[in-house]
Design an enzyme around this catalytic site. Structure first.
Site, PDB file in Angstrom:
ATOM      1  N   SER A 479      51.695  -8.530  24.558  1.00 55.49           N
ATOM      2  CA  SER A 479      51.267  -9.928  24.657  1.00 55.49           C
ATOM      3  C   SER A 479      51.458 -10.431  26.080  1.00 55.49           C
ATOM      4  O   SER A 479      52.572 -10.479  26.593  1.00 55.49           O
ATOM      5  CB  SER A 479      52.079 -10.792  23.686  1.00 55.49           C
ATOM      6  N   ASP A 627      36.475  -8.827  24.725  1.00 58.33           N
ATOM      7  CA  ASP A 627      35.661 -10.045  24.566  1.00 58.33           C
ATOM      8  C   ASP A 627      34.179  -9.795  24.836  1.00 58.33           C
ATOM      9  O   ASP A 627      33.350 -10.668  24.595  1.00 58.33           O
ATOM     10  CB  ASP A 627      36.158 -11.131  25.526  1.00 58.33           C
TER      11      ASP A 627
END
Ligand code: NAP
Length: 746
Positions: A479, A627
């Site tokens: 993360s 993405d």
């Protein structure tokens, strides 16, 4: 058409309603009750007969009473609507005739004094005494100004006590709702404090300013040449003097507290002007300018950017078109965000160009303003930050509100854990449900004192003044947010902070810290920094977002004769999967003028049409292009042979289930494909047009706009409004290079 005309009378909530004081508020409420059928009979009393006669003539009331006592006899709702200081006398006059079961309420602007009066008369506050205050009105007064729509779409505050009868409260709430109002509930003291600051103090200032200027020698000229701003600001000085005299005397304590605060701040501005301290003036002005918008967001619990817009649009993409030109797509969101954070903590000025206004950035700008940092803009991509240094933040006056930005909350947790002051982080309803323990837990091991709510959710309460120590931490889940949070805390910690990640994540924070002159070393999966030292501000030209550039990379690759330059694109190695994958498919993309900006690699990309071939996408490239897959699917549909994607189950939990939604669209166009649990197989070849639905997913909408360049029929794309937030000007840039694309509202 007013509501009274459009809606038939409801079953009356009260049989007989008595209104004492037939002025603007009492008259309007009486009229609203009659028009909307909320009471069977409305009886009014005013100390002036003329007001009552006029009230009857105008249809404000059904009956005029001869005394307050006779008005309330047999009433089941009694509303006191006289100036605050007249309340005592009115209550005394109705003491013996108020029916036991009647609900007694008022509309006065101060609630503490009403309660005091009630106690004086009856010795206690009974269960059916429910003070109220409509936040509606005007500077007019008298029954002639009565307006049954005065309260529609306005708030009404009720201040029930602990012993209030719930049935009576529910009915009074229903009554106000019947007048079109939104009903709020708060304590008496909180009401008086809030109103002292938001209504009473501004009135005092307006009265005082107009009075001061009226006493100046050339007062005629002052008023003659007064501009609109002065007129707007002083409009409230035309309010009724008696009413306002009463309000200030009745709410003395709370008004004095607000007035003292304001006087101190005004003296501070005086000092700044006297001492030529432009920075201090600018700090106050920029903070104030932003504050209006900010507070309206807090009050409505909104995000900073309204991503889920209700104004629906659709794209119509005609088949064919060219892709030629030289363009720059909008700036990278993550880098824009970090430029604010590090610019605020740096020494000196940081000037940011190409800034993209995302939720994270806007929430962060406001939070730093609340901590005393002067930030100018954003204005058309330009922001100027007056950095205060690592130790220059000031304690915020209240909780820091971060809208919908989870990134901002996680990064701020790290930064604030190391400050000498206490702080609290809050957000909108959706952010308040997101878990924050994954940052709070490692921060606690560094010595931070952080309290979260049930389930580890916000608000986060952070106790300042802790001496943090460095940490050697293996992230349980890859993360970038947690890594960045711990690195920010590490800036202040004693010793070294080492963060190891199980898989590579975006490294914008590390790169930008280096760009600001704070050394962060990276060896493989480890990022390492030592506390102490400083950041130095400078100029940042935010790189264009490679995720936005990706649409044009594919567009130029698949369109015969295309030749396109994309300028100043961020080519951070953790983000360039789309370039690598397209090149593996045979795309003609070259990088020119490679350079570093604020620690970030940047290049101008030149892309020309080339025949693409289907490939098996290497799984190690998937996280680096996560993405960009919607538009890569369009590249696959234009390649010869099959393209196989695996290991991409994360696509199913993006803004939409991107695998399924893309597959549905491809099916409409007639592209052969097979969906799998973690990916898709797409067989390239020609395809037609049709209507596809993006399900509000901006990247899917833009991907199908690209597809139209090679379609044989028009592609209509539904649900495209969100494109405007993620990629402002997409339509303009796309048509500039040769797309035949239009947006229409639905
Ligand atoms: P208004 O138009 O002046 O009306 C008050 C009426 O009460 C006048 O007709 C007044 O008569 C009458 N009155 C005074 N003392 C009385 C008594 N002892 N017995 C019977 N009637 C009496 O004022 P308003 O704007 O409606 O304000 C009423 C209340 O609403 C105030 O407490 C105010 O704080 C509150 N309020 C006002 C606003 C606003 O914007 N105006 C907004 C929210 C709440 P005289 O004219 O002869 O004095």
């Amino acid at each position: 058409m007013s509501i009274s005309e459009s809606s038939p009378p409801v079953t009356p909530l009260y049989g007989r309603m008595a209104v004492i004081g037939l002025g603007l508020i009492g008259g309007s409420l009486a009229m609203a009750a009659r028009h909307r059928g909320l009471a069977t009979t409305v009886v009014g009393f005013d100390r002036r007969d003329s007001e009552m006669h006029q009230g009857l003539a105008l249809g404000v009331i059904d009956e005029a009473a001869t005394s307050a006592a006779s008005a309330v006899a047999n009433a089941d709702l009694v509303v006191i609507a006289v100036p605050v200081q007249a309340t005592d006398a009115v209550l005394a006059s109705i003491r013996d005739s108020l029916p036991e079961n009647a609900t007694l309420t008022d509309v006065g602007s101060v609630k503490g004094s009403f309660i005091t009066s009630v106690v004086q008369i009856w010795g206690e506050v009974g269960p059916r005494v429910i003070p109220g205050h409509p936040i509606a009105g005007s500077e007019k007064s008298g029954v002639a100004s009565s307006n049954p729509e005065l309260f529609a779409a306005h708030k009404v505050i009720l201040t029930p006590g602990l012993n209030t009868d719930p049935g009576a409260l529910a009915r009074l709430t229903e009554f106000w709702r019947g007048c079109g109002s939104e009903v709020l509930s708060m304590s008496v003291s909180h009401h008086d404090q809030v109103l002292a600051a938001t209504s009473h103090l501004p009135h005092l200032i307006a009265f005082s300013l107009v009075d001061t200027l009226a006493g100046e020698k050339d007062n005629q000229d002052i008023f003659r040449y007064a501009a609109g701003g002065f007129r707007d600001f002083t409009r409230i000085a035309a309010s009724d003097p008696v009413m306002w005299r009463d309000i200030f005397l009745a709410n003395k304590t709370a008004v004095l507290a607000s007035l003292d605060h304001f006087t101190r701040d005004l003296a501070h501005l005086r000092e700044a002007i006297d001492g030529d301290d432009g920075a201090a003036l600018q700090q106050v002005f920029t903070r104030a300018k932003a504050a209006r918008d900010h507070f309206s967001k807090i009050l409505s619990g909104q995000a900073y950017l309204n991503t889920m817009t209700t104004q629906q649009t659709r794209f119509r993409a005609s088949p064919g078109g060219t892709v030629q030109g030289d363009i720059r797509v909008p700036g990278d969101k993550s880098i824009s965000h970090r430029s604010i954070m590090l610019g605020a903590l740096a020494e000196g000025i940081t000037e940011v160009e190409g800034f993209l206004e995302g939720e994270d950035s806007l929430a962060t700008v406001q939070a730093f303003r609340d901590m005393g940092v002067t930030i100018e803009g954003p204005d058309q991509g330009y922001v100027r930050i007056h950095g205060v240094g690592l130790h220059g933040l000031k304690p915020p006056r209240g909780p820091l509100y971060l809208g919908n930005s989870g990134t901002a909350m996680r990064l701020f947790a790290g930064l604030l854990a190391a400050q000498p002051f206490d702080s609290e982080l809050t957000g909108d309803a959706s952010l308040s449900r997101r878990p924050m323990e994954r940052v709070a837990a490692p921060l606690r091991t560094m010595g931070a004192v952080i309290e979260s709510q049930e389930g580890g959710c916000p608000p986060l309460r952070i106790q300042g003044g802790q001496a943090l120590k460095g940490i050697d931490y293996l992230l349980p889940v890859a993360s970038a947010q947690v890594k960045s949070c711990l690195l920010l805390a590490g800036l202040y910690a004693q010793g070294e902070t080492v963060i190891t990640e199980p898989a590579p994540t975006r490294d914008h924070t590390e790169r930008m810290l280096n760009g600001f002159g704070f050394p962060v070393t990276r060896e493989g999966a480890k990022a390492r920094l030592s506390g102490g030292g400083k950041l130095t501000g400078g100029a940042i030209d935010v790189p264009a977002d490679i995720s936005s550039a990706a649409f044009f990379l594919v567009a130029a690759s698949i369109t015969p004769g295309a030749d396109l330059w994309l300028r100043h694109v961020g080519v951070n190695p953790t983000r360039v999967g789309v370039i690598s994958i397209l090149k593996l498919m045979g795309a003609d993309i070259t990088l020119h003028n490679q350079r570093e900006v604020g620690g970030e690699p940047v290049a101008d990309l030149h892309v020309r049409s080339a025949p693409l071939t289907g490939i098996t996408i290497p799984e190690d490239q998937v996280p680096l292009a996560i993405d960009e897959f919607p538009v890569l699917f369009i590249a696959a549909a234009n390649a010869s042979g099959d393209t196989l994607l695996t290991g991409a189950e994360e696509l199913r939990v993006k803004e939409s289930d991107r695998i399924q939604v893309m597959a549905d669209g491809l099916a409409t166009l007639g592209v052969t494909h097979t969906v799998t649990a973690d990916g898709i197989r797409i067989t390239g070849g020609g395809y037609g047009g049709g209507t596809v639905n993006s399900h509000g997913d901006h990247r899917i909408a833009m991907a199908f706009a690209v597809a139209a360049l090679r379609a044989t029929g028009e592609i209509t794309i539904e649900d495209c409004a969100n494109v405007a937030t993620s990629f402002p000007d997409f339509i303009a840039l796309a048509t500039q290079v040769g797309f035949q694309l239009k947006e229409e509202s639905v």
